[in-house]
Scaffold this active site. Structure first.
Site, PDB file in Angstrom:
ATOM      1  N   HIS A 183       0.846  -1.208   0.000  1.00  0.00           N
ATOM      2  CA  HIS A 183       0.000   0.000   0.000  1.00  0.00           C
ATOM      3  C   HIS A 183       0.880   1.257   0.000  1.00  0.00           C
ATOM      4  CE1 HIS A 183      -3.140   2.754   1.188  1.00  0.00           C
ATOM      5  NE2 HIS A 183      -4.002   1.812   1.477  1.00  0.00           N
ATOM      6  N   GLU A 287      -0.714   1.065  -5.540  1.00  0.00           N
ATOM      7  CA  GLU A 287      -0.443  -0.138  -4.748  1.00  0.00           C
ATOM      8  C   GLU A 287      -0.373  -1.382  -5.632  1.00  0.00           C
ATOM      9  OE1 GLU A 287      -3.550  -0.212  -1.724  1.00  0.00           O
ATOM     10  OE2 GLU A 287      -3.814   1.941  -1.996  1.00  0.00           O
TER      11      GLU A 287
HETATM   12  C1  BG6 Z   1      -6.942   1.978  -0.002  1.00  0.00           C
HETATM   13  C2  BG6 Z   1      -8.371   1.526  -0.198  1.00  0.00           C
HETATM   14  O1  BG6 Z   1      -6.080   1.012  -0.494  1.00  0.00           O
HETATM   15  O2  BG6 Z   1      -6.716   2.164   1.377  1.00  0.00           O
HETATM   16  C3  BG6 Z   1      -9.296   2.568   0.372  1.00  0.00           C
HETATM   17  O3  BG6 Z   1      -8.613   1.316  -1.566  1.00  0.00           O
HETATM   18  C4  BG6 Z   1      -8.971   2.833   1.830  1.00  0.00           C
HETATM   19  O4  BG6 Z   1     -10.641   2.147   0.241  1.00  0.00           O
HETATM   20  C5  BG6 Z   1      -7.491   3.186   1.940  1.00  0.00           C
HETATM   21  O5  BG6 Z   1      -9.764   3.880   2.323  1.00  0.00           O
HETATM   22  C6  BG6 Z   1      -7.017   3.443   3.364  1.00  0.00           C
HETATM   23  O6  BG6 Z   1      -7.297   2.368   4.180  1.00  0.00           O
HETATM   24  P1  BG6 Z   1      -6.902   2.406   5.700  1.00  0.00           P
HETATM   25  O7  BG6 Z   1      -7.482   1.146   6.312  1.00  0.00           O
HETATM   26  O8  BG6 Z   1      -5.413   2.440   5.790  1.00  0.00           O
HETATM   27  O9  BG6 Z   1      -7.524   3.655   6.275  1.00  0.00           O
END
Ligand code: BG6
Length: 330
Positions: A183, A287
């Protein structure tokens, strides 16, 4: 392998000079959490927290930070660190009963003192190996034995390589299935000046529209509102061009067919406690992921997924990412 400078066990390496031999140092980060700092002789560096096996910094040889980490990030379990490169496993997203993006990003990983041989074609000699195995509590929420090994490596030119190896170690004969993402939060000068190449004309699932499937139109992807898309079966190479910074990030991936593109924009930014109201302007998540087709491992089987990041000056040619050319080489 023996000539390589990776850290297989914590060593009492003294504070590393900014320029010198490649070094890997174990030290304390925010809130006393353990982190590993990798440095390359030309000046590039990266930092990895054992908490989440989370890369929180990647700097080029001018010492410029290339990843975004929120000024409001919480470096305290069980919250995942907002920014850097969280690892999403055993699921991307928030389907079913597992927590959003799985638990690998908020568990304490260990330094892998005896990783199995690591066939690698890269010239990287500066790396660390970390490992995550499920605890008794983890097995209650996801009843599958696994070993997740992650190597974080810094190339001599400052490239950042993450290689994950996930093995089904269960003895009950049962396979397991997972989805996955690196991510990555890239640091950008101004989101409205950023363009992503390599995803044009592809199909995507739109997370903002119940994962409905659409086809991307237009020449390149630019940003003027919230985006949360899962591009499917993408080329192995994607570029993020930052015009103001005159910098292009190149993401190469292997074993990870999909690519998620996310920017929360203003309203969602305000709703996140660990994210500054205006910080959406200075980040973009692209990602490398395996989402649409979950990966299944039978007992004894191993999966490998790799992401390689480099940052190059923006003379990097636009249009170079014609999928036909990309597939021919990289
Ligand atoms: C992204 C998702 O990868 O991560 C989103 O596609 C999400 O939907 C974002 O809001 C952040 O996620 P988190 O759990 O780290 O707040």
């Amino acid at each position: 392998m023996s000539s390589e400078k990776g850290l297989s066990a914590p060593s009492a390496t003294p504070s590393a000079p900014s320029f010198g031999p490649p070094t890997v140092e174990l030290c304390k980060g925010v809130n006393g959490l353990d982190k590993l700092v990798l440095r390359e002789p030309r000046g590039s560096s990266t930092e990895v927290y054992l908490y989440g096996c989370h890369v929180t910094s990647w700097k080029n040889d001018h010492g410029e930070e290339l990843l975004f980490v929120s000024s409001k990030a919480v470096f305290k379990p069980p919250k995942a660190i907002r920014g850097g490169i969280p690892i999403c496993f055993p699921q991307f997203s928030n389907l079913g009963s597992l927590e959003q993006h799985g638990f690998a990003r908020n568990r304490l990983w260990a330094i892998d003192t005896d990783p199995p041989p690591f066939p690698t074609t890269t010239s990287s000699k500066t790396f660390v190996d970390l490992i995550l195995k499920p605890s008794e509590d983890d097995l209650k929420i996801w009843p599958h034995s696994f070993e997740f090994r992650l190597r974080v490596a810094l190339g001599p030119g400052g490239d950042l390589l993450l290689t994950s190896r996930i093995r089904n170690t269960s003895t009950d004969g049962k396979p397991f299935t997972f989805t996955f993402a690196y991510h990555t939060y890239f640091s950008v000068s101004d989101i409205s000046e950023v363009r992503v190449e390599g995803l044009e004309t592809l199909d995507y699932l739109d997370n903002l529209q119940n994962r409905e499937r659409f086809t991307e139109q237009g020449d390149a992807i630019t940003f003027e509102s919230e985006v949360d898309k899962i591009y499917l079966s993408t080329p192995t190479k994607i570029a993020i061009l930052d015009h103001e910074k005159k910098r292009t990030f190149v993401l190469r991936k292997d074993g990870l067919p999909d690519a998620v593109v996310w920017n929360p924009w203003d309203k969602k930014a305000k709703a996140m406690a660990d994210f500054g109201d205006d910080e959406y302007k200075h980040m973009l998540c692209v990602e490398a992921a395996a989402v649409e087709k979950p990966i299944t491992l039978k007992p004894g089987e191993e999966w490998k997924g790799r992401q390689e990041l480099s940052a190059v000056p923006s003379s990097y040619c636009s249009g170079q990412l014609d999928p036909r050319k990309v597939l021919q080489g990289s």
